[in-house]
Design a protein around this motif. Structure first.
Motif, PDB file in Angstrom:
ATOM      1  N   ASN A  81       0.813  -1.210   0.000  1.00  0.00           N
ATOM      2  CA  ASN A  81       0.000   0.000   0.000  1.00  0.00           C
ATOM      3  C   ASN A  81       0.851   1.267   0.000  1.00  0.00           C
ATOM      4  O   ASN A  81       0.589   2.217   0.720  1.00  0.00           O
ATOM      5  N   ALA A  94       3.798  -9.041  -3.727  1.00  0.00           N
ATOM      6  CA  ALA A  94       2.432  -9.077  -3.204  1.00  0.00           C
ATOM      7  C   ALA A  94       2.279 -10.112  -2.102  1.00  0.00           C
ATOM      8  O   ALA A  94       1.606  -9.876  -1.091  1.00  0.00           O
ATOM      9  N   ARG A 140      -0.974  -5.604  -2.933  1.00  0.00           N
ATOM     10  CA  ARG A 140      -1.562  -5.740  -4.262  1.00  0.00           C
ATOM     11  C   ARG A 140      -0.556  -6.297  -5.250  1.00  0.00           C
ATOM     12  O   ARG A 140       0.624  -5.958  -5.220  1.00  0.00           O
ATOM     13  N   ASP A 159      -4.065  -6.115  -9.628  1.00  0.00           N
ATOM     14  CA  ASP A 159      -4.905  -5.312  -8.733  1.00  0.00           C
ATOM     15  C   ASP A 159      -4.610  -3.822  -8.905  1.00  0.00           C
ATOM     16  O   ASP A 159      -5.520  -2.989  -8.877  1.00  0.00           O
ATOM     17  N   ARG A 172      -6.998   0.146 -10.400  1.00  0.00           N
ATOM     18  CA  ARG A 172      -7.159   1.446  -9.749  1.00  0.00           C
ATOM     19  C   ARG A 172      -7.116   2.552 -10.794  1.00  0.00           C
ATOM     20  O   ARG A 172      -6.600   2.368 -11.904  1.00  0.00           O
TER      21      ARG A 172
END
Length: 340
Positions: free
Chosen positions: A122, A248, A254, A258, A262
Motif C-alpha cells: 500500500n 504481493a 496488491r 490489482d 485502480r
C-alpha cells in the motif's frame, strides 16, 4: 538563484535545487524535515544522472499529492513481525520517503539478525530505486529491493500490458565505490523513454513494438502502444512475473493485476532485503578482485572502457556536484510555477 549555462542546457547549484523543491513540498503541507528528505531524494536522482526519476518526475509527483493519490502526512505502520521479516503498510504515503524508511528498517533488522526483510504494502512509486541501494551500500550493507507497478508490459507472446516492468535494485558495498544495479524488467524504463521522446531522440536500440507490432527504437511509438520489450525477452517477462508475485505475497499487498484496476498507479507492493555483509570473510577483497578481473577485458569500442554498475553514476555525481545539476528549462519553469 544561480543558473549556469551548460553544454546541453542549464545547470543549477544543488543547494538551490533542494531549496526550491523543499518550498514546493512545504506549500503542500509536508513538514520541514519530511520536505527536506523528499527534496534531497529527488535532487540526488538528478545529481546522479537519473533526471527521469528526479527533477523531471517531480511535477507529476506533486500532481498526485494535489489529487490525494499521495498522502503527504502518512508514514509506514508496522503490521506483523516474523523475526527478521516484517510487514509494513505504507498508508499511501510518499513513495520515496516510505522506501527510504523501509530500507533503514531492513538495515536495522540486519544488524540484529545478519539479514533483514521489510515487505511494504500500500505504498506509492519509489521514484529512483537506486537511491535505496546507494543508501545501504554506502553504509556497508548489501541491499536487494524491488517494486511492482501498474500493468505496462505484455507477457512474452502477448499483445497487451499484463505485467509490470517491476524495477529491481541490487547493491553491493565496496567502500566509496559500491556496485549498484538499478534496472527495470523492460529494456528501457518508461521514464527514460519519456525523456527520449520529449527530446525527439531515438532509443539507442529497439525497446518495444509500435501499434502495428513492429520492433522499434521510437520511444513515442512504444509509449503509445504500451508494448515495451522485456529485457532479455522471455527471461525479463518471467522475472517480472515472479517479482510481482513475491512482492504481493510477502507484503500481503496488491499484485500488478490489482494495481491496474485502480484509477492510476498507487498502492504498490515492495520488498527490501538488507544483508550485513561485514559478517562475511573479506568481502572488500573479493569485490576488488572480481572488478579488477573485469577491467582487464578488451573493450569492443576503445573509446568506451568496460564498466560495471555504479561507475557511470559516480562520474555523473562528481561532475554535477561540481558544476551544478543539469535541468530541462521547461521542467524547471514548471517546478517554479508549482510554488503556492
Amino acid at each position: 538563484m544561480a543558473v549556469v549555462a551548460g553544454g546541453t542546457g542549464h545547470r543549477i547549484a544543488v543547494a538551490d535545487v533542494v531549496r526550491q523543491l523543499e518550498a514546493v513540498l512545504e506549500s503542500r503541507g509536508f513538514s520541514a524535515p519530511r520536505a527536506a528528505t523528499c527534496a534531497r531524494l529527488f535532487a540526488e536522482a538528478s545529481v546522479d544522472g537519473v533526471s527521469s526519476h528526479g527533477l523531471n518526475r517531480f511535477p507529476r509527483f506533486i500532481g498526485q499529492v494535489d489529487r490525494g493519490i499521495v498522502r503527504h502526512d502518512r508514514e509506514p505502520a508496522a503490521v506483523a513481525s516474523f523475526a527478521a521479516w516484517e510487514r509494513w503498510d505504507g498508508q499511501l504515503g510518499p513513495g520515496n520517503l516510505n522506501a527510504l524508511a523501509s530500507t533503514q528498517r531492513a538495515m536495522a533488522l540486519a544488524q540484529t539478525h545478519g539479514l533483514g526483510l521489510v515487505a511494504l504494502a500500500n505504498t506509492n512509486h519509489w521514484m529512483r530505486g537506486g537511491s535505496y541501494g546507494w543508501h545501504a551500500a554506502e553504509r556497508g550493507m548489501a541491499l536487494i529491493a524491488w517494486t511492482n507497478t501498474l500493468p505496462n508490459m505484455p507477457p512474452w507472446g502477448g499483445t497487451s500490458p499484463r505485467l509490470g516492468n517491476n524495477p529491481l535494485v541490487v547493491a553491493v558495498p565496496h567502500g566509496d565505490a559500491p556496485v549498484v544495479l538499478d534496472m527495470a524488467m523492460s529494456q528501457f524504463s518508461y521514464g527514460r523513454m519519456e525523456t527520449h521522446a520529449s527530446r525527439g531522440e531515438a532509443l539507442p536500440q529497439p525497446g518495444g513494438f509500435d501499434s502495428e507490432g513492429r520492433l522499434t527504437s521510437d520511444p513515442a511509438a512504444i509509449l503509445q502502444s504500451q508494448r515495451t520489450l522485456p529485457m532479455g525477452s522471455w527471461k525479463g517477462a518471467g522475472l517480472a512475473l515472479v517479482l510481482d508475485l513475491l512482492a504481493a505475497m510477502l507484503s500481503d499487498g496488491r499484485a500488478t493485476v490489482d494495481i491496474g484496476a485502480r484509477p492510476e498507479e498507487s498502492g504498490v507492493s515492495q520488498v527490501f532485503i538488507a544483508i550485513d555483509v561485514a559478517r562475511a570473510n573479506g568481502p572488500t577483497r573479493l569485490v576488488q578482485r572480481v572488478l579488477d578481473d573485469l577491467m582487464t577485458d578488451i573493450p569492443v569500442d576503445p573509446t568506451q572502457p568496460v564498466r560495471h554498475p555504479g561507475e557511470q553514476v559516480r562520474r555523473a555525481r562528481a561532475e554535477n556536484l561540481r558544476e551544478g545539476v543539469p535541468v530541462d528549462v521547461d521542467v524547471w519553469r514548471t517546478i517554479g510555477e508549482l510554488l503556492r
